[in-house]
Enzyme design. Structure first.
Site, PDB file in Angstrom:
ATOM      1  N   CYS A  96       5.026 -26.211 -10.315  1.00 44.09           N
ATOM      2  CA  CYS A  96       5.877 -25.493  -9.727  1.00 44.09           C
ATOM      3  C   CYS A  96       6.283 -24.701 -10.726  1.00 44.09           C
ATOM      4  O   CYS A  96       6.277 -24.960 -11.819  1.00 44.09           O
ATOM      5  CB  CYS A  96       6.894 -26.334  -8.908  1.00 44.09           C
ATOM      6  SG  CYS A  96       8.335 -25.861  -9.382  1.00 44.09           S
ATOM      7  N   LYS A 102      21.648 -25.315   1.682  1.00 44.00           N
ATOM      8  CA  LYS A 102      20.003 -25.617   1.806  1.00 44.00           C
ATOM      9  C   LYS A 102      19.664 -27.006   1.413  1.00 44.00           C
ATOM     10  O   LYS A 102      19.001 -27.773   2.123  1.00 44.00           O
ATOM     11  CB  LYS A 102      19.314 -24.687   1.180  1.00 44.00           C
ATOM     12  CG  LYS A 102      17.631 -24.955   0.856  1.00 44.00           C
ATOM     13  CD  LYS A 102      16.881 -23.901  -0.034  1.00 44.00           C
ATOM     14  CE  LYS A 102      17.031 -24.060  -1.428  1.00 44.00           C
ATOM     15  NZ  LYS A 102      16.026 -25.266  -1.904  1.00 44.00           N
ATOM     16  N   ASN A 103      19.997 -27.289   0.548  1.00 45.78           N
ATOM     17  CA  ASN A 103      19.588 -28.732  -0.477  1.00 45.78           C
ATOM     18  C   ASN A 103      20.168 -29.859   0.256  1.00 45.78           C
ATOM     19  O   ASN A 103      19.704 -31.072   0.122  1.00 45.78           O
ATOM     20  CB  ASN A 103      20.026 -28.576  -1.947  1.00 45.78           C
ATOM     21  CG  ASN A 103      19.106 -27.782  -2.639  1.00 45.78           C
ATOM     22  OD1 ASN A 103      18.243 -27.387  -2.111  1.00 45.78           O
ATOM     23  ND2 ASN A 103      19.440 -27.486  -3.923  1.00 45.78           N
ATOM     24  N   ARG A 129       7.763 -31.315 -12.460  1.00 45.83           N
ATOM     25  CA  ARG A 129       8.397 -31.919 -11.418  1.00 45.83           C
ATOM     26  C   ARG A 129       7.573 -33.340 -10.866  1.00 45.83           C
ATOM     27  O   ARG A 129       7.299 -32.919  -9.699  1.00 45.83           O
ATOM     28  CB  ARG A 129       8.765 -30.894 -10.399  1.00 45.83           C
ATOM     29  CG  ARG A 129       9.532 -29.747 -10.887  1.00 45.83           C
ATOM     30  CD  ARG A 129       9.984 -28.700  -9.626  1.00 45.83           C
ATOM     31  NE  ARG A 129      11.193 -29.334  -9.107  1.00 45.83           N
ATOM     32  CZ  ARG A 129      12.037 -28.655  -8.228  1.00 45.83           C
ATOM     33  NH1 ARG A 129      11.698 -27.480  -8.273  1.00 45.83           N
ATOM     34  NH2 ARG A 129      13.287 -29.215  -7.763  1.00 45.83           N
ATOM     35  N   ARG A 165      14.174 -18.067   0.171  1.00 46.19           N
ATOM     36  CA  ARG A 165      14.051 -19.501   0.277  1.00 46.19           C
ATOM     37  C   ARG A 165      15.595 -20.107   0.206  1.00 46.19           C
ATOM     38  O   ARG A 165      15.693 -21.057   0.635  1.00 46.19           O
ATOM     39  CB  ARG A 165      13.179 -20.244  -0.665  1.00 46.19           C
ATOM     40  CG  ARG A 165      11.625 -20.005  -0.596  1.00 46.19           C
ATOM     41  CD  ARG A 165      10.987 -20.810  -1.859  1.00 46.19           C
ATOM     42  NE  ARG A 165      11.605 -22.123  -1.874  1.00 46.19           N
ATOM     43  CZ  ARG A 165      11.723 -22.823  -3.077  1.00 46.19           C
ATOM     44  NH1 ARG A 165      11.407 -22.381  -4.145  1.00 46.19           N
ATOM     45  NH2 ARG A 165      12.108 -24.280  -2.935  1.00 46.19           N
ATOM     46  N   ASP A 189      20.849 -25.163 -11.173  1.00 46.79           N
ATOM     47  CA  ASP A 189      20.739 -24.362 -10.121  1.00 46.79           C
ATOM     48  C   ASP A 189      21.660 -23.045 -10.520  1.00 46.79           C
ATOM     49  O   ASP A 189      21.432 -21.974  -9.868  1.00 46.79           O
ATOM     50  CB  ASP A 189      20.653 -24.520  -8.671  1.00 46.79           C
ATOM     51  CG  ASP A 189      19.407 -25.464  -8.283  1.00 46.79           C
ATOM     52  OD1 ASP A 189      18.668 -25.724  -9.018  1.00 46.79           O
ATOM     53  OD2 ASP A 189      19.662 -26.219  -7.316  1.00 46.79           O
TER      54      ASP A 189
HETATM   55  C1  UD1 Z   1      16.967 -31.053  -6.262  1.00 44.86           C
HETATM   56  C2  UD1 Z   1      17.253 -29.581  -5.859  1.00 44.86           C
HETATM   57  C3  UD1 Z   1      16.972 -28.694  -6.962  1.00 44.86           C
HETATM   58  C4  UD1 Z   1      17.754 -28.900  -8.127  1.00 44.86           C
HETATM   59  C5  UD1 Z   1      17.434 -30.292  -8.963  1.00 44.86           C
HETATM   60  C6  UD1 Z   1      18.565 -30.697  -9.838  1.00 44.86           C
HETATM   61  C7  UD1 Z   1      16.628 -30.181  -3.525  1.00 44.86           C
HETATM   62  C8  UD1 Z   1      15.672 -29.531  -2.376  1.00 44.86           C
HETATM   63  N1  UD1 Z   1      16.454 -29.543  -4.802  1.00 44.86           N
HETATM   64  O1  UD1 Z   1      15.734 -31.083  -6.874  1.00 44.86           O
HETATM   65  O2  UD1 Z   1      17.443 -27.384  -6.482  1.00 44.86           O
HETATM   66  O3  UD1 Z   1      17.552 -28.169  -9.112  1.00 44.86           O
HETATM   67  O4  UD1 Z   1      17.736 -31.354  -7.484  1.00 44.86           O
HETATM   68  O5  UD1 Z   1      19.898 -30.616  -9.406  1.00 44.86           O
HETATM   69  O6  UD1 Z   1      17.625 -30.707  -3.478  1.00 44.86           O
HETATM   70  N2  UD1 Z   1      12.058 -36.097 -12.279  1.00 44.86           N
HETATM   71  C9  UD1 Z   1      10.953 -36.892 -12.665  1.00 44.86           C
HETATM   72  N3  UD1 Z   1      10.451 -37.916 -11.722  1.00 44.86           N
HETATM   73  C10 UD1 Z   1      10.691 -37.795 -10.586  1.00 44.86           C
HETATM   74  C11 UD1 Z   1      11.677 -36.843  -9.958  1.00 44.86           C
HETATM   75  C12 UD1 Z   1      12.348 -36.032 -10.820  1.00 44.86           C
HETATM   76  O7  UD1 Z   1      10.606 -36.672 -13.763  1.00 44.86           O
HETATM   77  O8  UD1 Z   1      10.128 -38.780  -9.750  1.00 44.86           O
HETATM   78  C13 UD1 Z   1      12.522 -35.129 -13.125  1.00 44.86           C
HETATM   79  C14 UD1 Z   1      12.234 -33.774 -12.923  1.00 44.86           C
HETATM   80  O9  UD1 Z   1      11.022 -33.131 -13.278  1.00 44.86           O
HETATM   81  C15 UD1 Z   1      13.491 -32.749 -13.394  1.00 44.86           C
HETATM   82  C16 UD1 Z   1      14.660 -33.871 -13.264  1.00 44.86           C
HETATM   83  O10 UD1 Z   1      13.792 -35.134 -13.126  1.00 44.86           O
HETATM   84  O11 UD1 Z   1      13.178 -32.543 -14.743  1.00 44.86           O
HETATM   85  C17 UD1 Z   1      15.478 -33.830 -11.973  1.00 44.86           C
HETATM   86  O12 UD1 Z   1      14.806 -33.645 -10.902  1.00 44.86           O
HETATM   87  P1  UD1 Z   1      15.232 -34.014  -9.447  1.00 44.86           P
HETATM   88  O13 UD1 Z   1      16.860 -34.409  -9.700  1.00 44.86           O
HETATM   89  O14 UD1 Z   1      14.573 -34.860  -8.697  1.00 44.86           O
HETATM   90  O15 UD1 Z   1      15.458 -32.581  -8.682  1.00 44.86           O
HETATM   91  P2  UD1 Z   1      14.932 -32.401  -7.141  1.00 44.86           P
HETATM   92  O16 UD1 Z   1      15.356 -33.433  -6.270  1.00 44.86           O
HETATM   93  O17 UD1 Z   1      13.413 -32.182  -7.144  1.00 44.86           O
END
Ligand code: UD1
Length: 422
Positions: A116, A22-23, A121, A397, A305
C-alpha cells in the site's frame, strides 16, 4: 478523476461540525457479521471506505440500508466465509472481516492485503493472535486461509499495539466463551468505540487498570445499536487548516480529549486553544508560528494520521523543526509535493527536517494517499493564488463533504471532474 481547484490566501472563519469517525465505523460495520440480528449504527460518515465496507457486507450475505448517516444491517442469507480480492485491494481494512467470520464459522478465507502507498503494512500480528486462539493459518493462491475445529480463549501479547490487530482479535474473542486477555493492546479511541459497540451487542469487554483488554466471550451476540464517535483525525485536520491559514474557527461536535497532544503542540507553536466538552476554538496568539518537533506514536501519542497535515503547518514555522514518523515506513510522499509548493524539507530515513518558509506558492500537486492529500489541501489554502490538487479520490476515502465544509468556512475550493480524455 476529480480534482480540487483552490484559490488560497484567504482566512477561514466560522465553525465546522465533525463527522463520525471513519476508522471507528469500519470495524464496527464488520462487527455486524458477529450476529444475525439487526444492527443500527448512527453517525456513519458517507465516505468511499464506508461504501466499500457496505459492498463487502452485501457480498458476504447481509442486507444493508444507509440513509442520512444511519446504517441498518440485517441478515439476508447464510453468510459466505470468503471475500473477493476486488474488494480487499480497494481497502486494506477489509482484512478485519477475518475475526468475526472465523469466530462464527471456524473458517475464513481472505486475500492477503497487498502493498500500500504508506508501506508494507503486514498482518502478521493479527495472524499470530488467531493462532493463539486456536486457528491454523495457511496460504493458497494469494489467499490467507484461517480455520480450526475449535477456538479457545487465550492470553495474547501483541508485539506492537496494532490498532487493526487489536480490533480483529477483540471481535473474534467476543464469540469464544471464556476469558481472553490482550496485552500491549492499542488504546486508540476507535478501539474503545468498538468495545462500546460490541458491548451493546451483549459482549463483555473492559480495559483493566493495567491497560489490558479483557474479553469475557459469549456463545452468541445480539442486535447492535450504536452511535459512532467523532472523527479525531478530521478534527485535527481542520485545526491544522485553521492554524496554517492563521484563522480563528470553532470545531463542533468533537471530543477534545481525543486530540490532547495535538492541542498541546498547537499551544506550543503559538496558538490559543479553548475547549468545552464538545468544541475546540482555535485562534492565533503569537505573530509567528514557533517550530515544534513531533514524533508519531500509538495513542495517546501524536497520531500518524495527522503527521502530514502537521508537516504542512511546520513548513510555515519560523525556524527548523523535525517530524519523525515512527509508526509507518514510507509515509512521507506528501513531502515531495509540498516541496513543489515551495516548502524546504529534507528527508532522512523516517525523519523530515523542515526549515520554515514565508508561504507556499500555488502549484499543481497530486495526492499520494488520504492524509497526504489533506496536507496538500491545507497548503493550497495557504498559497496566494490558484492551486490544483489532483487525485481527490484518496481524500474522499476519509473526509466527508470536505469541499462543502471548507466552503462554509469561507475557503474558495471547487471540485472539478475533468473529461475522460484529460
Ligand atoms: C489503523 C488506521 C490507520 C492508522 C493506524 C495507526 C484504520 C482503518 N486505519 O491502521 O488510519 O494510521 O491505525 O494509528 O483504522 N503492523 C505489523 N503487523 C501487523 C499489523 C500492523 O507489522 O499485523 C505494523 C504496520 O505495518 C504499521 C504499524 O504496525 O507499521 C501500525 O499499524 P496498525 O496499528 O495495525 O494500523 P492499522 O490498523 O492498519
Amino acid at each position: 478523476m476529480d480534482k480540487f481547484i483552490i484559490k488560497g490566501g484567504r482566512k477561514l472563519k466560522g465553525s465546522v461540525e465533525i463527522s463520525g469517525s471513519k476508522n471507528a465505523a469500519l470495524p464496527i460495520l464488520m462487527a455486524t457479521l458477529l450476529t444475525d440480528e439487526d444492527c443500527v449504527i448512527n453517525r456513519v460518515p458517507n465516505l468511499r471506505d464506508i461504501r466499500t465496507t457496505i459492498k463487502i457486507l452485501e457480498e458476504l450475505g447481509k442486507k444493508v440500508s444507509y440513509d442520512n448517516g444511519t446504517l441498518i444491517v440485517k441478515a439476508k442469507r447464510k453468510l459466505k466465509t470468503s471475500v473477493s480480492y476486488d474488494l480487499v485491494k480497494q481497502m486494506r481494512a477489509s482484512f478485519w472481516v477475518a475475526g468475526p467470520l472465523l469466530a462464527r464459522f471456524k473458517k475464513t478465507q481472505v486475500p492477503l492485503p497487498g502493498g500500500c502507498a504508506i508501506g508494507l503494512r503486514p498482518v502478521d500480528i493479527h495472524l499470530k493472535g488467531f493462532e493463539k486462539l486456536g486457528a491454523k493459518i495457511s496460504m493458497d493462491k494469494g489467499n490467507i486461509i484461517i480455520k480450526t475445529r475449535k477456538l479457545n480463549p487465550a492470553k495474547i501479547i501483541l508485539s506492537f499495539p496494532s490498532v487493526g490487530a487489536t480490533q480483529n482479535l477483540m471481535m473474534c474473542a467476543s464469540l469464544i466463551p471464556g476469558k481472553t486477555i490482550i496485552e500491549n493492546a492499542a488504546r486508540e479511541p476507535e478501539v474503545q468505540d468498538l468495545i462500546n459497540a460490541l458491548n451493546s451487542m451483549g459482549a463483555s469487554i473492559i480495559i483493566d487498570n493495567r491497560g489490558r483488554i479483557v474479553i469475557e466471550g459469549k456463545e452468541k451476540l445480539g442486535a447492535m445499536n450504536h452511535t459512532i464517535v467523532a472523527d479525531r483525525i478530521e478534527t485535527g485536520t481542520y485545526l491544522l487548516a485553521a492554524a496554517a491559514t492563521g484563522s480563528s474557527i470553532t470545531i463542533k461536535e468533537c471530543v477534545p480529549s481525543h486530540n490532547e497532544i495535538l492541542i498541546e503542540y498547537l499551544c506550543e507553536a503559538g496558538f490559543k486553544i479553548e475547549t468545552t466538552e464538545t468544541e475546540i476554538k482555535i485562534s492565533k496568539k503569537a505573530k509567528k508560528i514557533k517550530p515544534v518537533n513531533i514524533k508519531t506514536a500509538p495513542f495517546p501519542g501524536f497520531a500518524t494520521d495527522l503527521q502530514a497535515p502537521w508537516m504542512t503547518l511546520m513548513c510555515l514555522a519560523n525556524g527548523k523543526s523535525d517530524v519523525s514518523e515512527d509508526i509507518f515506513e514510507n509515509r512521507f510522499m506528501h513531502a515531495a509535493e509540498l516541496i513543489r509548493m515551495g516548502a524546504n524539507i529534507s528527508l532522512e530515513r523516517n525523519c523530515a527536517h523542515i526549515i520554515g518558509v514565508k508561504n507556499f506558492t500555488p502549484a499543481i500537486v497530486m495526492s499520494s494517499d488520504l492524509r497526504g492529500g489533506a496536507a496538500l489541501v491545507i497548503a493550497a489554502l495557504c498559497a496566494k493564488g490558484t492551486s490544483e490538487v489532483q487525485r481527490v479520490y484518496h481524500i474522499d476515502r476519509g473526509y466527508e463533504r470536505i469541499e462543502e465544509k471548507l466552503t462554509a468556512l469561507g475557503a474558495k475550493i471547487k471540485r472539478v471532474n475533468p473529461a475522460p480524455f484529460e
